[in-house]
Motif scaffolding. Structure first.
Motif, short mmCIF file in Angstrom:
data_model
loop_
_atom_site.label_atom_id
_atom_site.label_comp_id
_atom_site.label_asym_id
_atom_site.label_seq_id
_atom_site.Cartn_x
_atom_site.Cartn_y
_atom_site.Cartn_z
N UNK A 1 -83.46 -16.60 -23.43
CA UNK A 1 -84.75 -17.18 -23.05
C UNK A 1 -84.59 -18.30 -22.04
N UNK A 2 -83.52 -18.29 -21.29
CA UNK A 2 -83.38 -19.25 -20.20
C UNK A 2 -82.44 -18.63 -19.18
N UNK A 3 -82.39 -19.24 -18.02
CA UNK A 3 -81.47 -18.71 -17.01
C UNK A 3 -82.20 -17.94 -15.93
N UNK A 4 -81.51 -17.74 -14.83
CA UNK A 4 -82.10 -17.13 -13.65
C UNK A 4 -82.51 -15.67 -13.93
N UNK A 5 -81.66 -14.96 -14.60
CA UNK A 5 -81.97 -13.56 -14.90
C UNK A 5 -83.20 -13.44 -15.78
#
Lengths: 249, 252
Positions: free
Chosen positions: B203-207
């Motif tokens: 639920x986080x990050x660029x992807x």
């Protein structure tokens, strides 16, 4: 402390006989040139004396201690190869300092010795250069300085000027003679160039074609005129070269 | 410097081509609509938005954090494998075979396995990154090990250098350029793979945010985050790998 090299009945087989039987003695302070046609086993002989390879027969002793590949002996041997084998990522000074480490010499002393021998070999001012930044002749000088820095009981040189151009080669021949006189080291110098050997060696050992045997041992003390000696050895080496070609066919 | 040289230095020819491309992009975006091809203006606006809100830092940091763990682990294990290959003949063969297998395993295998094994957590992308970058870095390292100049090692033997002295003075400097090259390629791969793996379950990050933007039909944000990825890769190259490579190559 004078250290003598004794080679007794050394022979080497590797699939075929390379060296048949070679015996000679090198006294401290001698400058011995080992001559022979290419492929006769001169380099193999030098490697055996350096302890890099074991002989198939016979023995080598240095100062009375046997030289073998496995057991370390207490005498110091410096080697100058045909390629300079300097570490390209280190400066010339660092290269010459490195080989003093196993002798337990402190950092300051290593540097002083390195600089001294680099200067002796004509490289003063180039201590902090990397090998790629200096010429081939200078690299070989650095390799010689490195061998001298350990103050070896025996200095072995395997066609060290083979990769140099003719001009540099002549210069280095004079240089090594000067260095020998100034340091008094015992030198065993392998070459196939007659003129080079006669110009620099005090004793000349001519090897036969493979399997190598001593064809002649000559003291080059000026009693035989130089050009005559060169001619004599030249004829001899050409005979051996032909003999080797014949066996190859 | 002459005018021509200045132009090349500022990448003017490339910028000229890029300007033409952006112009073409603008025209096409008018034709195809904002869902399929958002306009360059919308993308630029989106970029400004995430910089202002700070989102660009939180998501980039999340991705980079996972990459560093996965990639860092891979480098450590690769160095271990390289050491093994150097010290033992038989290990070299085994390492070769293991790497051959790993090299031929597709990313998706690791992604699926990581979901099964680690559930929907950060460990998924970390594991996937690790498994994909390990063979790349290790292969380069093993090649470095095999190309250590034996004549230099022989010189070391002749001068009675100890095993440790030979390792530090001869082996390591021979191998480091290969390691750095492997790491540069591996890091680029790690970035792409980790972001891909983030589509599945975190639920986080660029992807994650790229995928989320797709789901809420904010296509221009997909482009924005793609741009962020490109900038991160270029920054790491320019600020990290290139300076390191240059410093190592000083003596050449």
């Amino acid at each position: 402390m004078a250290v003598t090299l004794e080679v007794t009945g050394v022979g080497k087989d590797f699939l075929i006989p390379i060296i048949d039987s070679v015996s000679f003695t090198v006294e401290a302070g001698d400058f011995v040139c080992v001559l022979g046609p290419n492929g006769c086993g001169k380099t193999t002989l030098l490697r055996i004396i350096a302890g890099m390879e074991p002989p198939s027969r016979g023995a080598v002793t240095l100062g009375g201690e046997p030289v073998s590949g496995t057991r370390r002996h207490t005498k110091k041997v410096g080697v100058v190869f045909q390629e300079d084998r300097l570490l390209p990522w280190m400066t010339l000074r660092e290269n010459v300092e490195l080989v003093q480490q196993p002798l337990g010499i402190g950092a300051a002393a290593r540097r002083a010795t390195a600089d001294r021998y680099l200067s002796l070999c004509g490289l003063a001012g180039f201590e902090r250069y990397h090998p790629t930044r200096v010429s081939g002749g200078m690299r070989q000088r650095a390799a010689i300085a490195r061998a001298l820095a350990i103050e070896p009981d025996l200095l072995l040189m395997d066609e060290p000027f083979g990769a140099l151009d003719a001009q540099n080669r002549r210069i280095m021949q004079t240089e090594i003679r000067r260095i020998w006189r100034e340091t008094g080291r015992t030198i065993l110098f392998v070459t196939h160039a007659i003129e080079e050997a006669v110009a620099i060696g005090t004793t000349l050992i001519m090897l036969s074609a493979r399997p190598a045997r001593i064809r002649e041992l000559v003291r080059n003390d000026g009693r035989v005129e130089r050009t005559k000696l060169v001619d004599h050895l030249d004829t001899m080496i050409m005979e051996e070269v032909e003999r080797q070609q014949d066996t190859a066919r | 410097m002459t005018g021509g040289r200045w132009a090349a230095r500022l990448h003017l020819p490339t910028l000229a081509v890029a300007a033409v491309a952006v112009g073409g992009w603008f025209i096409l975006s008018r034709r195809y609509g904002s869902f399929v091809l958002p306009s360059p203006v919308a993308v630029l606006r989106g970029l400004v938005e995430i910089v202002q809100s700070g989102e660009v830092w939180t998501h980039t940091a999340a991705s980079l954090g996972r990459i560093v763990v996965g990639f860092g682990g891979a480098v450590l294990v690769a160095v271990g494998m390289g050491l093994l290959a150097f010290l033992w003949r038989t290990a070299r063969g085994v390492v070769h075979d293991v790497l051959a297998v790993l090299n031929s395993t597709s990313v998706f295998v690791w992604i699926v396995l990581s979901i099964i094994w680690f559930g929907l957590s950060s460990w998924g992308p970390i594991f996937t990154t690790f498994m994909i970058t390990l063979p790349v870095v290790a292969s380069n390292l093993v090649e470095g090990v095999e190309s250590v100049d034996r004549r230099l090692l022989e010189m070391g033997d002749v001068y009675r250098l100890s095993g440790r002295q030979k390792f530090v003075a001869i082996v390591v400097p021979s191998i480091v350029p290969y390691l750095v090259a492997g790491m540069k390629v591996g890091f680029g791969l790690a970035l792409k793979v980790s972001v891909m793996a983030e589509i599945f379950g975190v639920t986080s990050g660029i992807g994650y945010v790229m995928n989320y933007s797709r789901e809420i039909l904010a296509t221009q944000m997909v482009f924005v985050w793609a741009l962020v990825m490109i900038l991160v890769m270029m920054a790491t190259d320019k600020l990290l790998f290139d300076p390191v490579s240059r410093r190592l190559a000083r003596w050449r």
